[in-house]
Design an enzyme around this catalytic site. Structure first.
Site, PDB file in Angstrom:
ATOM      1  N   HIS A  91     -89.565 -28.981 -36.917  1.00 52.71           N
ATOM      2  CA  HIS A  91     -90.965 -29.403 -37.080  1.00 52.71           C
ATOM      3  C   HIS A  91     -91.578 -29.755 -35.727  1.00 52.71           C
ATOM      4  O   HIS A  91     -92.669 -29.282 -35.371  1.00 52.71           O
ATOM      5  CB  HIS A  91     -91.025 -30.597 -38.028  1.00 52.71           C
ATOM      6  N   GLU A  92     -90.882 -30.600 -34.962  1.00 51.43           N
ATOM      7  CA  GLU A  92     -91.440 -31.046 -33.682  1.00 51.43           C
ATOM      8  C   GLU A  92     -91.592 -29.893 -32.695  1.00 51.43           C
ATOM      9  O   GLU A  92     -92.558 -29.839 -31.928  1.00 51.43           O
ATOM     10  CB  GLU A  92     -90.565 -32.147 -33.079  1.00 51.43           C
ATOM     11  N   HIS A 152     -94.785 -28.202 -32.941  1.00 48.89           N
ATOM     12  CA  HIS A 152     -95.820 -28.831 -32.118  1.00 48.89           C
ATOM     13  C   HIS A 152     -95.673 -28.411 -30.658  1.00 48.89           C
ATOM     14  O   HIS A 152     -96.662 -28.161 -29.963  1.00 48.89           O
ATOM     15  CB  HIS A 152     -95.715 -30.353 -32.214  1.00 48.89           C
ATOM     16  N   HIS A 178    -100.482 -29.882 -37.774  1.00 50.20           N
ATOM     17  CA  HIS A 178     -99.918 -30.085 -39.102  1.00 50.20           C
ATOM     18  C   HIS A 178    -100.541 -29.149 -40.119  1.00 50.20           C
ATOM     19  O   HIS A 178    -101.664 -28.661 -39.939  1.00 50.20           O
ATOM     20  CB  HIS A 178    -100.111 -31.534 -39.546  1.00 50.20           C
TER      21      HIS A 178
END
Length: 487
Positions: A233-234, A237, A243
């Site tokens: 997930h990170e 980014h 998101h």
């Protein structure tokens, strides 16, 4: 008498109230207010004007922000801090805000190159360092499989993406006085913020930080957070994604504990990352560009055969063409992957493979060359010719290999013969090659793959495997090659 009974009842109710208050403490109203302020401030750009003379304006702004949050998460939009909204605020989550509904950061920052480097600065004591390396590498592979990006690990110096574990420092807002987005602090004073990462840019851009106050795990459990899931997930980014409000997407801001053994990137995340980086022309490498990659055989196909079998960090890996089956001692379900998802630069179609006990090293053989792999990283200086191990030039390929944990020797099978390699001296033993049939009773044919497990050798030949007792090297039974798959 009635008065006495009333007094006893009241006393009992009083004790019951105290007991219930201890067992189920009521959250103080002030603490609840602080939580909602911090949540909306950090993730929804709410500015609490504490010095304002017009408290009604503050309440109106807060109501708007609550509506915005409820809309993002698909809750009933009431503007009221109801139980479902409070429960959502308590969920463990990423530290990046949900202010807008876009799938990328403002101005859509992205890496302007295909080769991106990363470095792991330190480790969490919650996990083995090798397991941390594996989780991070698999997280990168998730994104590289659907983009042209290639990720290379550095062990010193400055990398594009610096990864670290740290306990939190304090800052109360993600925005300055002009409501411009600030780079996030290490960790906020919001319960359950697991990690955060910066969008692509120079300096701190792309870096990812994980909260050391949390408990990190290799597998999805009830007493910690799966590092692979959070890292994937990170790193989204770090590559430029914001998101998603699509429930179930990897970039959904709330941590969702899912089984990662067969994890595939959801389509919403694929669409988002490919809006920034074009899709690769081939998602899977092929031996011949003009040929279609064959389909993975079914687990319980009675005719299933394997090219090579080895152990790796407690798992058993079965190789066939471009595919690998993974059998973990922790799960009954077999995991399916492609070789390229673990080692993108390795050609598919191994002839043999084996793991050297307690060295975290696997050797892969294809034709007259071999590669050494430490965990999920290919050692430098490879491939090397198999003659470096002591084979004569007449040997052009290895059929199978197996490491004997008892003797610390590796047996290489070529045709009807086999060699013995001393792992301590790194040399072939004299007196070899010898006939397979002479030393392994009941084996009168070539060996396609080999494995040592639970006091037995398993020699694979076609769709059958032959269980050999280690002590007397005699055939115990013949079973199907896929019997490890609970068929």
């Amino acid at each position: 008498r009635e008065a006495k009974m009333e007094t006893k009842i009241l006393s009992f109710l009083g004790l019951l109230y105290v007991a219930c208050s201890c067992a189920f403490p009521v959250v103080p109203e002030k603490e609840k207010e602080d939580m909602q302020f911090k949540y909306l401030e950090n993730f929804y750009d709410f500015q609490d004007e504490k010095r304002s003379l017009f408290k009604a304006e503050n309440l109106d702004r807060m109501t708007d922000k609550i509506r915005e949050m409820q809309s993002f998460f698909g809750l009933e939009v009431t503007g009221e801090l109801n139980r479902k909204t409070l429960d959502m605020m308590k969920q463990p989550r990423c530290g990046i805000p949900d202010v807008r509904s876009y799938s990328t950061f403002p101005q859509s920052p992205r890496w302007k190159k295909e080769d991106v480097t990363y470095r792991i600065l330190n480790y969490t004591p919650d996990m083995l360092e090798d397991d941390v390396d594996e989780a991070i590498a698999k997280a990168f592979q998730l994104w590289s499989s659907v983009t042209p990006l290639r990720f290379t690990r550095l062990y010193s110096g400055e990398a594009d993406i610096m990864i670290s574990f740290a306990a939190g420092c304090k800052r109360t807002s993600l925005y300055d006085e002009k409501h411009n987005f600030l780079t996030p602090p290490l960790f906020f004073l919001v319960h359950g913020t697991l990690a955060h990462a910066y969008p692509p840019s120079r300096g701190i851009g792309g870096d990812a930080h994980f909260d050391e106050d949390e408990n990190w795990t290799k597998f999805t459990t009830n007493n910690g957070y799966n590092l692979f899931l959070v890292a994937a997930h990170e790193l989204g980014h770090s590559l430029g994604l914001g998101h998603s409000n699509v429930f179930g997407a990897l970039m959904y801001p709330i941590y969702m504990a899912v089984d990662t053994r067969n994890y595939r990137l959801p389509q919403d995340d694929i669409d988002g990352i490919q809006a920034l980086y074009e899709a690769p022309t081939e998602l899977l490498p092929r031996e011949e560009p003009t040929e279609m990659t064959p389909m993975r055989p079914e687990d319980c196909d009675p005719h299933l055969t394997f090219d090579a079998v080895t152990t790796l960090r407690g798992e058993i890996l079965f190789f066939k063409g471009s595919y690998v089956w993974r059998k973990s001692p922790f799960f009954s379900v077999i995991e399916h992957d492609t070789i390229s998802s673990f080692w993108p630069s390795l050609a598919a179609g191994f002839d043999a493979a084996y793991e050297v006990d307690k060295k975290d090293r696997v050797l892969f053989f294809k034709d007259d060359q071999y590669w050494a792999v430490s965990g999920y990283s290919i050692d430098s200086g490879f491939p090397k010719p198999i003659q470096n191990l002591g084979f004569p030039t007449s040997v052009r390929k290895i059929d199978a290999a197996v490491y004997d944990q008892n003797t610390k020797k590796t047996y290489f099978f070529v045709g009807s013969k086999y060699w013995s390699f001393n792992e301590n001296t790194q040399s072939m033993e004299s007196g070899y090659p010898r006939k397979i049939a002479a030393d392994f009773q009941g084996i009168g044919h070539t060996v396609d793959a080999a494995l040592q497990k639970n006091g037995y050798f398993y020699f694979f030949h076609g769709s059958n495997q032959y269980e050999i007792d280690l002590k007397n090297k005699k055939l115990v039974r013949i079973i199907k090659s896929n019997s490890w798959f609970n068929c």
